[in-house]
Scaffold this motif. Structure first.
Motif, mmCIF file in Angstrom:
data_model
loop_
_atom_site.group_PDB
_atom_site.id
_atom_site.type_symbol
_atom_site.label_atom_id
_atom_site.label_comp_id
_atom_site.label_asym_id
_atom_site.label_seq_id
_atom_site.Cartn_x
_atom_site.Cartn_y
_atom_site.Cartn_z
ATOM 1 N N ASP A 185 0.835 -1.205 0.000
ATOM 2 C CA ASP A 185 0.000 0.000 0.000
ATOM 3 C C ASP A 185 0.870 1.256 0.000
ATOM 4 O O ASP A 185 1.282 1.727 1.067
ATOM 5 C CB ASP A 185 -0.905 -0.005 1.232
ATOM 6 N N PRO A 186 1.147 1.825 -1.183
ATOM 7 C CA PRO A 186 1.994 3.020 -1.253
ATOM 8 C C PRO A 186 1.479 4.186 -0.409
ATOM 9 O O PRO A 186 2.257 5.052 -0.019
ATOM 10 C CB PRO A 186 1.998 3.377 -2.741
ATOM 11 N N GLY A 187 0.203 4.190 -0.073
ATOM 12 C CA GLY A 187 -0.341 5.243 0.770
ATOM 13 C C GLY A 187 0.196 5.205 2.187
ATOM 14 O O GLY A 187 0.088 6.191 2.915
ATOM 15 N N LEU A 188 0.796 4.076 2.585
ATOM 16 C CA LEU A 188 1.356 3.946 3.934
ATOM 17 C C LEU A 188 2.873 4.109 3.948
ATOM 18 O O LEU A 188 3.482 4.080 5.010
ATOM 19 C CB LEU A 188 0.982 2.591 4.531
ATOM 20 N N TRP A 189 3.466 4.267 2.796
ATOM 21 C CA TRP A 189 4.914 4.442 2.714
ATOM 22 C C TRP A 189 5.308 5.850 3.131
ATOM 23 O O TRP A 189 4.460 6.751 3.187
ATOM 24 C CB TRP A 189 5.393 4.220 1.292
ATOM 25 N N PRO A 190 6.595 6.081 3.385
ATOM 26 C CA PRO A 190 7.048 7.447 3.667
ATOM 27 C C PRO A 190 6.638 8.394 2.541
ATOM 28 O O PRO A 190 6.620 8.004 1.365
ATOM 29 C CB PRO A 190 8.573 7.303 3.735
#
Length: 106
Positions: free
Chosen positions: A47-52
């Motif tokens: 989930d790229p939305g949870l990445w830095p």
């Protein structure tokens, strides 16, 4: 093409799954509700939305360092960790994971 945002996942001193999950949570600045289990790890990595925030556009490169002692101490856990990291990278084109070579072996 922009290079992916690098994040170092330093596993130096990690001796068990709980320590591994704590290091992942810290390295990726995951929210407090991160479940610290293999399924939760697979979910957040996919989930790229949870990445830095800096990885939002260019993608994320996780460089795993200091992993050899953990791999030697807990080979079964390390095998699962590698599978989760690999499967997440395979499913998520903006994610790459690299194991840094070398380092202490004990």
């Amino acid at each position: 093409m922009t290079s992916p945002h690098p994040v170092t996942l330093d596993l130096g001193g990690v001796t068990d799954k709980a320590g591994f999950m704590d290091r992942v949570a810290r390295a990726l600045a995951l929210p407090d509700w991160f479940g610290r289990n293999w399924d939760a790890l697979a979910d957040v990595l996919s989930d790229p939305g949870l990445w830095p925030e800096a990885a939002a556009g260019p993608g994320l490169l996780i460089v795993v360092t200091g992993w050899r002692p953990y791999a030697a101490a807990r080979p079964d856990e390390w095998a699962v960790a590698q599978d989760v990291l690999k499967e997440a990278a395979d499913r998520t084109p903006a994610l790459a994971v690299e194991l840094a070579p070398g380092g202490p072996t004990h």
